[in-house]
Design a protein around this motif. Structure first.
Motif, mmCIF file in Angstrom:
data_model
loop_
_atom_site.group_PDB
_atom_site.id
_atom_site.type_symbol
_atom_site.label_atom_id
_atom_site.label_comp_id
_atom_site.label_asym_id
_atom_site.label_seq_id
_atom_site.Cartn_x
_atom_site.Cartn_y
_atom_site.Cartn_z
ATOM 1 N N PHE C 206 -3.050 11.745 -9.490
ATOM 2 C CA PHE C 206 -1.832 11.661 -8.686
ATOM 3 C C PHE C 206 -1.411 10.210 -8.457
ATOM 4 C CE2 PHE C 206 -5.017 11.774 -5.297
ATOM 5 C CZ PHE C 206 -4.567 10.775 -4.454
ATOM 6 N N VAL C 208 -1.679 7.904 -10.910
ATOM 7 C CA VAL C 208 -0.948 7.619 -12.143
ATOM 8 C C VAL C 208 0.443 8.213 -12.025
ATOM 9 C CG1 VAL C 208 -0.919 7.935 -14.623
ATOM 10 C CG2 VAL C 208 -3.102 7.687 -13.440
ATOM 11 N N SER C 209 0.461 9.426 -11.475
ATOM 12 C CA SER C 209 1.737 10.109 -11.315
ATOM 13 C C SER C 209 2.668 9.301 -10.409
ATOM 14 C CB SER C 209 1.442 11.497 -10.749
ATOM 15 O OG SER C 209 2.579 12.095 -10.251
ATOM 16 N N ALA C 210 2.100 8.745 -9.326
ATOM 17 C CA ALA C 210 2.924 7.948 -8.420
ATOM 18 C C ALA C 210 3.410 6.682 -9.124
ATOM 19 C CB ALA C 210 2.131 7.583 -7.174
ATOM 20 N N ARG C 211 2.522 6.078 -9.881
ATOM 21 C CA ARG C 211 2.937 4.872 -10.607
ATOM 22 C C ARG C 211 4.060 5.188 -11.589
ATOM 23 N NH1 ARG C 211 -0.574 0.895 -9.505
ATOM 24 N NH2 ARG C 211 -2.775 1.409 -9.241
ATOM 25 N N SER C 212 3.961 6.378 -12.203
ATOM 26 C CA SER C 212 4.957 6.716 -13.216
ATOM 27 C C SER C 212 6.331 6.876 -12.589
ATOM 28 C CB SER C 212 4.563 8.000 -13.939
ATOM 29 O OG SER C 212 4.881 9.118 -13.146
ATOM 30 N N ARG C 213 6.388 6.914 -11.271
ATOM 31 C CA ARG C 213 7.701 6.999 -10.621
ATOM 32 C C ARG C 213 8.283 5.629 -10.351
ATOM 33 N NH1 ARG C 213 4.974 10.527 -6.622
ATOM 34 N NH2 ARG C 213 4.424 12.234 -7.994
ATOM 35 N N GLY C 214 7.576 4.588 -10.742
ATOM 36 C CA GLY C 214 8.139 3.255 -10.606
ATOM 37 C C GLY C 214 7.821 2.590 -9.282
ATOM 38 N N LEU C 215 6.792 3.073 -8.596
ATOM 39 C CA LEU C 215 6.447 2.438 -7.323
ATOM 40 C C LEU C 215 5.714 1.122 -7.580
ATOM 41 C CD1 LEU C 215 5.125 5.422 -5.234
ATOM 42 C CD2 LEU C 215 7.422 4.518 -5.441
ATOM 43 N N ALA C 216 5.905 0.181 -6.651
ATOM 44 C CA ALA C 216 5.177 -1.086 -6.754
ATOM 45 C C ALA C 216 3.695 -0.818 -6.491
ATOM 46 C CB ALA C 216 5.716 -2.078 -5.734
ATOM 47 N N ASP C 217 2.860 -1.680 -7.045
ATOM 48 C CA ASP C 217 1.425 -1.507 -6.913
ATOM 49 C C ASP C 217 0.998 -1.426 -5.450
ATOM 50 O OD1 ASP C 217 -1.269 -1.459 -7.992
ATOM 51 O OD2 ASP C 217 -1.473 -3.419 -7.034
ATOM 52 N N ARG C 223 0.600 3.488 0.370
ATOM 53 C CA ARG C 223 1.160 4.774 0.750
ATOM 54 C C ARG C 223 0.321 5.937 0.231
ATOM 55 N NH1 ARG C 223 7.191 5.556 -0.762
ATOM 56 N NH2 ARG C 223 7.545 3.559 0.248
ATOM 57 N N HIS C 224 -0.261 5.792 -0.933
ATOM 58 C CA HIS C 224 -0.975 6.933 -1.516
ATOM 59 C C HIS C 224 -2.487 6.825 -1.411
ATOM 60 C CE1 HIS C 224 2.474 9.014 -3.341
ATOM 61 N NE2 HIS C 224 2.997 7.805 -3.363
#
Ligand SMILES: Nc1ncnc2c1ncn2[C@@H]1O[C@H](COP(=O)(O)OP(=O)(O)OP(=O)(O)O)[C@@H](O)[C@H]1O
Ligand SMILES: Nc1ncnc2c1ncn2[C@@H]1O[C@H](COP(=O)(O)OP(=O)(O)OP(=O)(O)O)[C@@H](O)[C@H]1O
Ligand SMILES: [Mg+2]
Ligand SMILES: [Mg+2]
Ligand code: NI
Lengths: 515, 270, 309, 528
Positions: C206, C208-217, C223-224
């Motif tokens: 999840f 990786v999934s969050a990163r794939s949405r374009g969130l900053a590191d 947040r996650h």
């Protein structure tokens, strides 16, 4: 006291860093801790003043009279003395103070024992009190000069004795302000004060506006607080820092040897192996006290020469040098005592028993004493005596010391009279079920008892105490290590900081600050 | 699987030295840790005393070496006690019925609510001072914490499919607990336990600070450190080296523990 | 929710009772006469009358169950009694010290948590040498006794640089060093656990999934990942609350601060039962309340638990 | 010619020493859908992840060209990636069940994309989230948006993930196995949605092992094996007239109605079938509810020796629950289950344990069903010990079992995490076979397998049945598989059995409307 000229100036606050022996109770009669007097003397004056040379001077008593049988003391009291709560100092007040000390409800750990011979007293007139003792007690006046027996307001004793611990009211040069437990006690000047002791440099109120005693248990913290200017003076300067203090031009140093019994390791003479005087003498000869004390005190302490310190009235200077380091002699003494066998560790044996001495020590054993113990242990090992250090819990320790279940014990007793020898070595003072005594060595020697008892009763104390000290050197009931000093260091701006010689502790009545 | 890095080898080496020091200290230091020399107190490191001397003129290196056994006993012993008893209680609470669970958890609550220091004081009051009792004190004080952790883990593991799968296979209940529940429930607790060795050592020195630790003259790192604080302004070596010994031990135990754990999980170690 | 809290408070009362009972039993049945302890110590020479008075006044001669019932009944009525040793009411004795400890513990808890979280967030899953450095630092502070850390801090910041006062408990400046000395070892342990947890979470799909949405590191971490990694910290609440209160004694002694830690040690040594009972009850109460709050927090952090209850 | 949306040329990806993608090239035009199919572990997911810069820790990437809309992806730094990910490329991860943050409501995850890539605020965002959820076929979208992942069934989770991927209306959507957790009706809906994207000139990269799905959606297909693309071309051509052997093998292996009774894999012919024997499991009127919600209601069935009974139905219809009750792992609220005539309820612990040896299971979630610390060898040894196999012959028997399921002895030392999904599933089957039970309950036993391996396993199950007379309770959402493997089938909906009968009959002439819907929604390769 500090050198330098200039007239004393009033004003300012002085902060003293004390060690961590914070008294649980500020009622002078209700505490026995070594920081007790320094905290209570500013508030509570004593009946008499003890001078450094051992003479007793007037203070709250103008004069006194001792009956020939030594049983009746008649005190003529100073006029015009007022307590901080307005109560008047008079014969009634003194009587109430005595009764307060004796009253079991005060739970006095020390004062009550010091005035044990007190029987009762009679108010002769407003300023005259006649005190009757149950037995002659020569040191009575000396004792009365100690801070533990300071005078408290009669009004407080009568109306609110339970508040004395928290908020003592006396007649002293400083009025108690606030006690922040675990941290500090503050006082402010008593503007009405006009009854300083004879030994003081000035009359009238004290110079300092305010006084604060801060408890700084850690040695390093205490010294550095002084060095960094956080406090103006510190008590019990750590010996490892004394040289630094002396080398620092901004700091002054003041030290006095406490009268009483030197810091010693007592040997339990009531059971093997130390019931044999030869074994005791052997141990005494086996320990190189000179080099041990030099090491642990960084050259600051005087090696004890006998069983009272050099500042105690009645100190037998002629006997100095009687205790000598002589390991060879030590071995010989043990051979004589029959400890001729050796086990595989090199410990001596006799009839299959090892030569072992148990030394129970308390959790809060001072670091220095621990060093002395460890080095003594090493020295004893060399002559084949195994000293075992034990750390039982505090309460078990008390139980064991009450029951006499130990071979060695350590300590000192500070009091301004050679009667300390009676306290420490009279067979009357061996702890029993009925009585707690300070004869830790459990020494029972008829000759010594006789000498001490007679001295106590007032018969030529100078000579008798001399003989007692000589006798003790033969009996060797303890290894005396050093004469305990009270080393105080201060910023140079602190002037005329002195000691109360009775129980040397910093005394601030004459002290002032150069701005 | 990646090859173990130099850090791991270093850690293993440190542990090996520690074990050697504990088993055969005389091989690492020729000096007698108890040999007092009043004339040589607080001397800085020199050829004769590589790590200096202490306040009684004893060789600091020898005391560190000879203190290893006691110190390791303190660290590992206390954690072992906490792990074994905490583990068993936690397991019992996690597997038992409501009554068992409630009794154990409330007791451990009492244990946790009871100040740790007081608990240590209590053990020492009852049993007296000394290393063995310090181990006991610190171990006992840590039991409730581990019990709680293990219980939480046990509850999670117990509900996991692989435990159910083991039951479904027809394995006896005892065996499922022993082979599947226990090891998996304890595993994450081991993360804490490796660092716990350090905190136990530290707790031991705190006891020494309060005068309740290993009695003198026996060497022990924590009590050395505790005494050294009095001389910090004069003898830095006295405190720094025992402190370094503690830290090095903890780091090594953690590094090796982590590597072992990762390996047992089939993950590569760092 | 209300039922949950009520039940927990009830259980908390049980814990208090258990702690009090344990305290009483321990102090009563360990060797040593409290009367001796009250006036004991080197330099004391109590007379037999004084000892008798203490024994009678505190009822130390009554059978243990009577004494136990007496203490319990007193406490239930809200009377915490008078200290044997200090001759002052226990509420006053504790009241004088409690705030200083609370202040210290709170400051240390906040500092420790913030440090642990910040370091773990910044270093988890980074390059090997960064992680190694952080792990080393954590283990260093976690394995350094608080008193030693304190001495070092004092030597550097007070005695050396003279930036901060060495002693006392007035004001913020005097709180900095003790709070640090107390917080650092705790931060070390917590940081270590947190980082291990974070690294595990950062591997989850999840994330990786969050990163794939374009969130900053940073956003991904805060947040996650953080929320998941916090769970083990919450489980360890018992540990750090205990570490704070236990460590306080050392820190208080070293920095000459007021505090119930020192009060407790002195009281235990003097067998001052009323004070020990008072302190134990207070710390147990704190524990119970902190635990309750933590459990409620747990439900906020992990909403999956809400329906489970 | 218009510039392609994606250009990949000679892409190579390596983890450590192992190169897993070994020089592949493809292009995706605007409005085009490319499908990647192929063997499990062939590098499909790695390729997809590389396109969004999330290949994984320690990956080394080299490419002749790697461009998105003319932009060189290899040159992108973190900041640049942020604009591309989510905003211009939407990505649906393979592991749908675990790709949503378990601690956050799903709506928040979708809103996060909107917050990052659009100017929408507050209420507008919430409204859009609901819209998106509705568009992927999530009923009651407002309610669902506020729920946590574990409150959603696997299918709902997968749809939420798709909604998040398309939220910012990206130009390229990469969907890695987007429909594995979906039953056929929902699958159809999702496929429609993806097709609609395509119609709006969006590009698609779809990865799937389900060739029927691919056939329906993709314009072009690339077939991967061992890190290389073995064949690439228009869908109709590749699936209709495959050139490469591997592609042919894949196509042959698809189970369906017409494959019934035939071998899917190219192995030796099976022993003759046995007729169904005595009844081994009898379930009567079982019912179960969780916290007031009914999961299973009044389900009855019988299972005879050497017989396979299938259970199909939408996600959450109670299939797994039924299986667990049959296994005696969970007690029914009503009704009873008898195994060999003995009712679970009437047995004490020891007797249950003995009975368990006769009824084994293959779990739906294979990763969770193994102790993470156990190696395959230990897993199998444990199962064999239950069967009373002596210690010394366990290893030998384990190897035999592994070979039966198409694995080799080298896998003995692996732990679950070191196996691919398909391998794990086969180990699970081996474990179930080990005690030589009378019944095996298989919960989605082939869901993680690519068709060729799936074929092997299905054949294996059949062989074992013919040899030993074991009975299967066979749960699957893949109707083709069920059709191929089962004798009789139960169709479940909302916890009830809505239809039951011989598989041919049920699928050919479905009586219940739901069954009809199901059968109609089956994507067929033949439809190409
Ligand atoms: N992060 C990683 N580290 C090391 N190896 C990896 C990693 N990710 C994938 N691999 C390996 O790369 C290979 C290709 O994996 P990938 O996930 O792309 O397969 P796939 O084609 O998607 O298979 P499936 O159909 O089973 O999902 C596998 O052998 C896998 O073990
Ligand atoms: N332990 C449980 N607690 C609460 N609800 C449960 C539990 N197990 C199952 N359910 C619920 O029971 C219903 C049936 O679930 P079950 O797992 O049997 O579905 P399924 O048919 O196997 O679905 P899928 O195809 O997704 O695996 C679902 O609504 C599910 O949410
Ligand atoms: Mg994949
Ligand atoms: Mg299911
Ligand atoms: Ni670790």
């Amino acid at each position: 006291s500090s050198p330098g000229g200039g007239a004393p100036k009033a004003g300012g606050t002085l902060v003293l860093g004390e060690n961590g022996q914070e008294p649980p109770c500020l009622d002078p009669h209700g505490n026995a801790s070594s920081d007790g007097p320094v905290a209570t003397v500013p508030v509570a004056d004593s009946l008499v003043w003890f001078d450094a040379d051992g003479t007793i001077e007037p203070w709250l008593a103008d004069s006194w009279n001792v009956s020939d049988d030594g049983l009746t003391y008649t005190f003529k009291l100073r006029h015009g003395v007022k307590f901080h709560d307005g109560a008047v100092w008079n014969a009634e007040a003194l009587k109430l103070n005595f009764e307060h000390m004796k009253d079991p409800a005060t739970k006095s750990p020390l004062a009550a024992a010091y005035i044990a011979p007190y029987e009762d007293s009679k108010v002769v007139d407003e300023y005259t009190l006649e005190v009757r003792l149950s037995s002659p007690y020569k040191p009575f006046l000396d004792i009365l000069s100690q801070g533990y027996l300071g005078m408290i307001s009669p009004k407080q004793i009568k109306e609110a004795p339970q508040t004395i611990c928290e908020h003592p009211i006396g007649s002293g040069p400083f009025i108690f302000d606030k006690w922040t437990k675990g941290q500090s006690i503050t006082y402010h000047r008593n503007p009405d004060y006009n009854w300083g002791p004879k030994g003081a440099k000035h009359t009238g109120p004290a110079y300092l506006d305010k006084l604060e005693i801060r408890f700084l248990a850690e040695d390093a913290t205490r010294y550095n607080a002084l060095a960094s200017g956080e406090v103006d003076a510190i008590d019990f300067t750590p010996p490892q820092n004394v040289e630094d203090v002396k080398a620092n031009p901004e700091l002054g140093f003041l030290s006095a040897i406490r009268p009483g019994h030197p810091m010693s390791f007592w040997l339990n003479t009531s059971r093997p192996p130390f019931d044999d005087v030869k074994v005791r003498q052997a141990l005494l000869a086996a320990v190189d006290r000179e080099s041990i004390i030099k090491g642990v005190s960084f050259g600051q302490y005087d090696v004890a020469q006998g069983f009272v310190t050099s500042s105690t009235p009645g100190y037998a200077a002629a006997l100095e040098g009687s205790i000598a380091y002589d390991p060879a002699k030590a071995g010989g003494l043990l051979d004589e005592a029959g400890w001729t066998g050796r086990d595989k560790d090199g410990i001596r044996t006799k009839d299959g028993k090892r030569l072992v001495a148990y030394f129970p020590i308390a959790a809060n054993f001072p670091a220095q004493r621990m060093q002395i113990a460890v080095q003594t242990q090493a020295a004893a090992r060399k002559i084949g005596l195994d000293i075992q250090l034990q750390t039982p819990p505090e309460q078990e320790l008390t139980d064991r010391s009450n029951k006499g279940d130990y071979d060695m014990s350590s300590g000192l007793w500070a009091t301004n009279t050679a009667d300390v020898l009676w306290i420490q070595y009279s067979s009357e003072n061996i702890t029993t079920d009925k009585r707690r005594g300070q004869n830790v060595a459990r020494l029972r020697d008829a000759q010594l008892d006789d000498l001490l008892e007679r001295a106590r009763q007032g018969e030529n104390p100078a000579k008798l105490y001399n003989q007692a000290q000589a006798r003790l050197l033969e009996l060797a009931p303890a290894i005396p290590f050093y004469d305990d000093p009270r080393p105080v260091a201060y910023q140079k701006k602190v002037r005329d900081l002195t000691f109360t010689p009775a129980y040397p502790s910093p005394y601030f009545y004459d002290t002032w600050l150069e701005q | 699987m990646k090859r173990p890095g130099p850090g791991l080898w270093l850690a293993v080496a440190v542990l090996a030295v520690l074990v050697l020091a504990a088993v055969a200290p005389h091989l690492l230091s020729a000096q007698d840790p108890l040999a007092v020399d009043s004339a040589q107190t607080l001397r800085p490191p020199s050829a004769a005393h590589p790590l200096g001397t202490d306040e009684n003129g004893r060789d600091v290196l020898a005391r560190i070496v000879y203190g290893t056994r006691t110190s390791l006993l303190l660290g590992f012993g206390a954690i072992a006690i906490a792990l074994v008893f905490g583990g068993l209680l936690g397991l019992a609470a996690g597997l038992g019925n409501r009554v068992v669970e409630n009794v154990i958890m409330r007791l451990s609550d009492i244990g946790l609510a009871f100040p740790e220091l007081l608990l240590a004081l209590v053990v020492i009051t009852v049993a007296g001072g000394g290393t063995a009792n310090a181990v006991l004190a610190i171990g006992v004080a840590n039991i409730p914490g581990y019990a709680r952790l293990v219980r939480a883990q046990t509850l999670a593991v117990r509900r996991s499919s692989y435990v159910e799968a083991a039951h479904a296979l027809g394995l006896p209940g005892r065996r499922v607990i022993l082979r599947h529940v226990l090891p998996n429930a304890v595993k994450p607790v081991l993360v804490l336990a490796t660092i716990g060795v350090g905190t136990a050592l530290v707790a031991g020195s705190a006891l020494s600070f309060l005068g309740l630790g290993t009695p003198p003259p026996e060497p022990e790192w924590g009590s050395m450190l505790s005494t050294a604080r009095n001389f910090i302004s004069r003898a830095w070596w006295y405190g720094v080296f025992p402190g370094a010994a503690i830290t090095l031990t903890v780091i090594s135990v953690t590094v090796v523990g982590r590597a072992l754990r990762l390996r047992s999980e089939g993950r590569t170690s760092w | 929710m209300i039922r949950f809290i009520a039940w927990r408070l009830l259980a908390g009362a049980g814990v208090l009772w258990g702690a009090a009972t344990l305290t009483f039993l321990v102090l009563h049945f360990t060797p040593g006469d409290p009367a001796e302890a009250v006036v004991g110590g080197e330099g004391a020479a109590p007379t037999p009358e004084v000892l008798a008075q203490i024994t009678a006044e505190y009822g130390l001669d009554r059978p243990w169950y009577e004494q136990y019932a007496g203490h319990l009944w007193r406490i239930v009525r809200g009377d915490f009694g008078t200290s044997y040793r200090l001759h002052t009411p226990v509420t006053q004795a504790i009241g004088e010290q409690a705030w200083a400890t609370m202040e210290l513990a709170l400051a240390a808890a906040v500092t420790g948590l913030v440090l642990a979280v910040a370091v773990a967030l910044a270093t988890a899953g980074r390059r090997r040498w960064i992680r190694g450095l952080a792990a080393g630092a954590e283990l260093l502070v976690a394995s350094t006794p608080a008193f030693w850390l304190g001495i070092v801090l004092l030597t550097v910041f007070s005695f050396g640089l003279r930036l901060l006062p060495a002693t006392g408990s007035h004001g913020l400046a005097s709180l900095v060093l003790p709070a640090l000395a107390l917080a650092l070892p705790i931060a070390g342990v917590l940081g270590h656990v947190l980082r291990e947890a974070l690294e595990e979470v950062l591997d989850e799909p999840f994330i990786v999934s969050a990163r794939s949405r374009g969130l900053a590191d940073t956003t991904v971490r805060v947040r996650h990942a953080l929320r998941h990694a916090l769970l083990p910290l919450v489980t360890m609440s018992g540990y750090w609350v205990g570490a704070l209160l236990g460590g306080a004694v050392i820190t208080e002694t070293l920095f000459t601060r007021q505090g119930i830690g020192r009060l407790l040690v002195a009281a235990v040594n003097a067998k001052d039962l009323p004070v020990v009972l008072g302190v134990v009850l207070l710390s147990a109460l704190v524990y119970v309340l902190v635990n309750l709050v933590v459990d409620l927090l747990y439900r906020v952090v992990d909403p999956r638990l809400k329906e489970a209850a | 010619m218009v510039k392609p949306m994606v250009t990949v040329e000679n892409l190579r990806v390596a983890f450590g020493a192992a190169e897993v993608v070994r020089g592949i090239s493809f292009e995706i035009a605007r409005g085009e859908c490319l499908a990647l199919v192929g063997e499990s572990g062939s590098g499909k997911s790695v390729t997809a992840r590389t396109l969004v810069g999330l290949t994984g820790g320690g990956a080394r990437i080299a490419a002749g060209e790697l461009a998105f809309d003319g932009q060189d992806l290899t040159a992108l730094r973190e900041r640049g990636w942020r604009k591309v990910r989510g905003g211009r490329i939407g990505f649906v991860l393979q592991d749908a069940l675990v790709s949503l943050d378990p601690l956050r409501p799903v709506g928040k995850e979708i809103a996060e994309v909107l917050a990052t890539h659009t100017g929408l605020t507050g209420a507008a965002r919430r409204a859009r989230v609901a819209e998106l959820l509705a568009s992927v076929g999530v009923p009651e979208p407002e309610l669902r948006a506020g729920q946590l992942p574990h409150e959603l069934s696997g299918g709902l989770r997968q749809r939420a993930l798709i909604a998040a991927a398309i939220a910012a209306d990206p130009e390229l959507v990469i969907a890695d196995e987007p429909t594995t957790a979906l039953d056929v009706t929902v699958q159809a809906q999702v496929l429609d949605l993806l097709a609609e994207l395509k119609s709006r000139d969006r590009s698609l990269l779809v990865i799937s092992h389900d060739l029927a799905v691919v056939a329906r959606l993709a314009d072009r297909v690339a077939v991967m094996k061992d890190g290389v693309i073995v064949e690439q071309g228009p869908t109709g051509r590749v699936l209709g007239a495959p050139e490469h052997d591997y592609t042919k093998q894949l196509l042959r292996a698809i189970p369906a109605e017409h494959t019934k009774g035939t071998r899917l894999s190219a192995t030796a012919p099976a022993p003759p079938r046995r007729p169904p024997g005595e009844v081994v499991v009898r379930a009567q009127g079982i019912g179960k509810s969780f916290g007031g919600r009914i999961a299973v209601q009044d389900v009855s069935f019988t299972l005879r020796a050497a017989e396979t009974v299938g259970i199909v139905g939408e996600s959450g219809s109670g299939k797994t629950t039924t299986a667990r009750i049959a296994l005696g792992l969970s007690a029914p609220d009503t009704g009873s289950v008898e195994v060999h005539g003995q009712s679970w309820a009437g047995l004490d612990r020891a007797a249950r344990r003995r009975l368990r040896r006769d009824i084994q299971t293959v779990y739906q979630d294979t990763l969770a069903a193994f102790d993470p610390r156990y190696t395959v060898a230990k897993v199998l040894a444990e199962a064999l010990s239950v069967a009373g196999v002596p210690r010394r012959s366990r290893r030998e028997r384990s190897v035999e079992l592994l070979e039966l399921v198409g694995l080799s002895p080298e896998h003995l030392s692996r732990r679950p995490l070191q196996l691919s999904g398909g391998q794990r599933q086969r180990v699970a089957i081996a474990r179930a076979l080990a005690p030589e039970p009378a019944v095996i309950v298989c919960d989605e036993p082939v869901s993680a397998l690519d068709v060729s391996v799936q074929a092997q396993v299905l054949d294996l199950l059949e062989d074992v049945q013919r040899e030993t007379g074991v009975a299967y309770l066979f749960i699957s959402h893949d109707l083709g598989v069920v059709h191929h493997a089962c004798d009789r089938v139960l169709v479940m909906k909302d916890g009830r059995v809505v239809e039951e009968g011989p598989v041919e009959e049920v699928f050919r002439t479905p009586a219940h409307p739901y069954t009809r819907e199901l059968v109609a929604a089956i994507p067929r390769l033949t439809a190409v």
